[in-house]
Design an enzyme around this catalytic site. Structure first.
Site, PDB file in Angstrom:
ATOM      1  N   GLU A  43      44.776  58.302  29.497  1.00  0.00           N
ATOM      2  CA  GLU A  43      44.050  57.731  30.640  1.00  0.00           C
ATOM      3  C   GLU A  43      44.571  58.232  31.975  1.00  0.00           C
ATOM      4  O   GLU A  43      43.852  58.175  32.984  1.00  0.00           O
ATOM      5  CB  GLU A  43      44.114  56.213  30.565  1.00  0.00           C
ATOM      6  N   GLY A 109      35.964  48.680  25.143  1.00  0.00           N
ATOM      7  CA  GLY A 109      34.927  48.455  24.155  1.00  0.00           C
ATOM      8  C   GLY A 109      33.669  47.948  24.833  1.00  0.00           C
ATOM      9  O   GLY A 109      33.728  47.038  25.664  1.00  0.00           O
ATOM     10  N   MET A 220      42.272  45.338  27.670  1.00  0.00           N
ATOM     11  CA  MET A 220      43.482  44.547  27.467  1.00  0.00           C
ATOM     12  C   MET A 220      44.418  44.481  28.670  1.00  0.00           C
ATOM     13  O   MET A 220      45.547  43.997  28.534  1.00  0.00           O
ATOM     14  CB  MET A 220      44.239  45.083  26.245  1.00  0.00           C
ATOM     15  N   GLU A 221      43.966  44.956  29.857  1.00  0.00           N
ATOM     16  CA  GLU A 221      44.879  44.980  31.003  1.00  0.00           C
ATOM     17  C   GLU A 221      44.254  44.569  32.339  1.00  0.00           C
ATOM     18  O   GLU A 221      44.916  43.974  33.185  1.00  0.00           O
ATOM     19  CB  GLU A 221      45.477  46.396  31.190  1.00  0.00           C
ATOM     20  N   ASP A 244      34.164  52.790  22.400  1.00  0.00           N
ATOM     21  CA  ASP A 244      33.639  52.154  21.190  1.00  0.00           C
ATOM     22  C   ASP A 244      32.729  51.007  21.614  1.00  0.00           C
ATOM     23  O   ASP A 244      32.576  50.734  22.814  1.00  0.00           O
ATOM     24  CB  ASP A 244      34.785  51.635  20.306  1.00  0.00           C
TER      25      ASP A 244
END
Length: 278
Positions: A43, A109, A220-221, A244
Site C-alpha cells: 500500500e 472489501g 481494519m484501520e 475483494d
C-alpha cells in the site's frame, strides 16, 4: 572565574549536540507536512518510490520515510494491520512530525453491490462498527469517548472537506491500472467506510454492514486513525481500492488483486497531492 567556567561548559554542550539538533530540525521542520499512511508494504510501495531524496527515521522501532513528492513535504509510514497498530503508529506520527493533514490509502472489501475488485471508495465518513456492547440481540455499535474532554465522539467521523474535494477532482484525471481479468477502469464512488478488527469474508456480514450503516467498504484501520485525527483536530481522509467483495471468496480474491488495488489507491493519492496547497 566560576561564571566563565559555566559558559565554557554550555558552549561545549552546544557544540556536541548542534549536529543532532540540526538533524531534528530537518526531520521535524516548521513547515507543512502531509502524512501518507498504509497498513501493508504494497500500500505504500508506490508512495515510497515517488519520494525525492528519501530519508528514514526510526521512531520507537517503526521506520518513517520522509522527503518531498512534487512540491509537498511528506512523511510515509506503514502502520501494520488492525486498529491498535494503526492508531499507535499514527500517534507517534502526530507527536514527532506534526502533519497538517493525514491521508490513509490501501485496500478494502467491497460492500456496495456495484463494487468489484479494482473499484475505489473515497471515504466521506468512517465508523468503527465493532465498538459498543454485545447483548442477546447481538452487537450494538456505540460512540467512542474522547479521553481529553470526556465527551462522546460522533458515531461517524467525517472526512475533511478540502481533502475530499481534492480526491474527487484527482479521480477524474488519474490514469488507473486495469485488473488482469477486467477491461474497464475502476468505478469510483464517494461513500462510507467502516472499520473493524476483522477480515470480513462472509456474505452474512456484508449484508449486515450494508443494512445497519449503508456501508460501501470495510477495512481494519481507517476509522481508528480518523478518530485520533478528529480528537487532535488534524484533517484526515481515507481512500480504499477494493481487493475483494468481503464475501466467502475474499481470501482468494485479495491474493489476486491486492497489488493492483494498492497501486490504484496510492496513484490516486499522488495525483491528489497536486490538487492540494503546499
Amino acid at each position: 572565574m566560576i561564571f566563565n567556567s559555566f559558559l565554557r561548559q554550555k558552549l561545549v554542550i552546544l557544540l556536541i549536540f548542534a549536529p543532532l539538533l540540526s538533524g531534528f530540525a530537518q526531520i521535524y521542520p516548521h513547515k507543512p507536512v502531509t502524512a501518507l499512511l498504509g497498513a501493508l508494504d504494497e500500500e505504500i510501495e508506490l508512495l515510497r518510490s515517488s519520494l525525492q531524496k528519501p530519508k528514514m527515521k526510526m521512531v520507537h522501532g517503526i521506520p518513517f520515510y520522509y522527503g518531498k513528492i512534487g512540491k509537498h513535504r511528506v512523511v510515509i509510514v506503514k502502520t501494520g494491520i488492525g486498529k491498535v497498530n494503526a492508531t499507535m503508529t499514527a500517534a507517534f506520527l502526530l507527536q514527532k512530525f506534526h502533519p497538517e493533514r493525514v491521508i490513509f490509502t490501501g485496500i478494502a472489501g467491497g460492500l456496495h453491490p456495484d463494487l468489484n475488485p479494482g473499484d475505489i471508495v473515497i471515504g466521506k465518513q468512517t465508523l468503527q462498527y465493532d465498538f459498543g456492547q454485545f447483548t442477546n440481540e447481538g452487537l450494538q455499535t456505540g460512540k467512542t469517548r474522547n479521553p481529553i474532554n470526556r465527551e462522546l465522539n460522533p458515531l461517524f467521523f467525517q472526512a475533511d472537506s478540502l481533502l475530499l474535494i481534492a480526491a474527487q477532482s484527482a479521480a477524474k484525471t488519474t490514469d488507473f491500472q486495469k485488473l488482469a481479468n477486467q477491461a474497464k477502469l475502476p468505478y469510483i464512488i464517494t461513500g462510507t467506510i467502516v472499520t473493524g478488527d476483522l477480515f470480513v469474508t462472509s456474505e452474512t456480514k456484508v449484508n449486515e454492514l450494508r443494512k445497519q450503516f449503508d456501508a460501501d467498504a470495510t477495512e481494519m484501520e481507517g476509522a481508528a486513525v480518523a478518530q485520533l485525527c478528529w480528537q487532535q483536530q488534524v484533517p484526515c481522509l481515507v481512500i480504499r481500492s477494493m481487493s475483494d467483495k468481503a464475501d466467502s471468496k475474499a481470501r482468494e480474491s485479495i491474493d489476486s488483486f491486492k497489488k493492483t488495488a494498492s497501486y490504484n489507491s496510492a496513484h490516486l493519492l499522488l495525483n491528489m497531492l497536486s490538487k492540494l496547497p503546499n
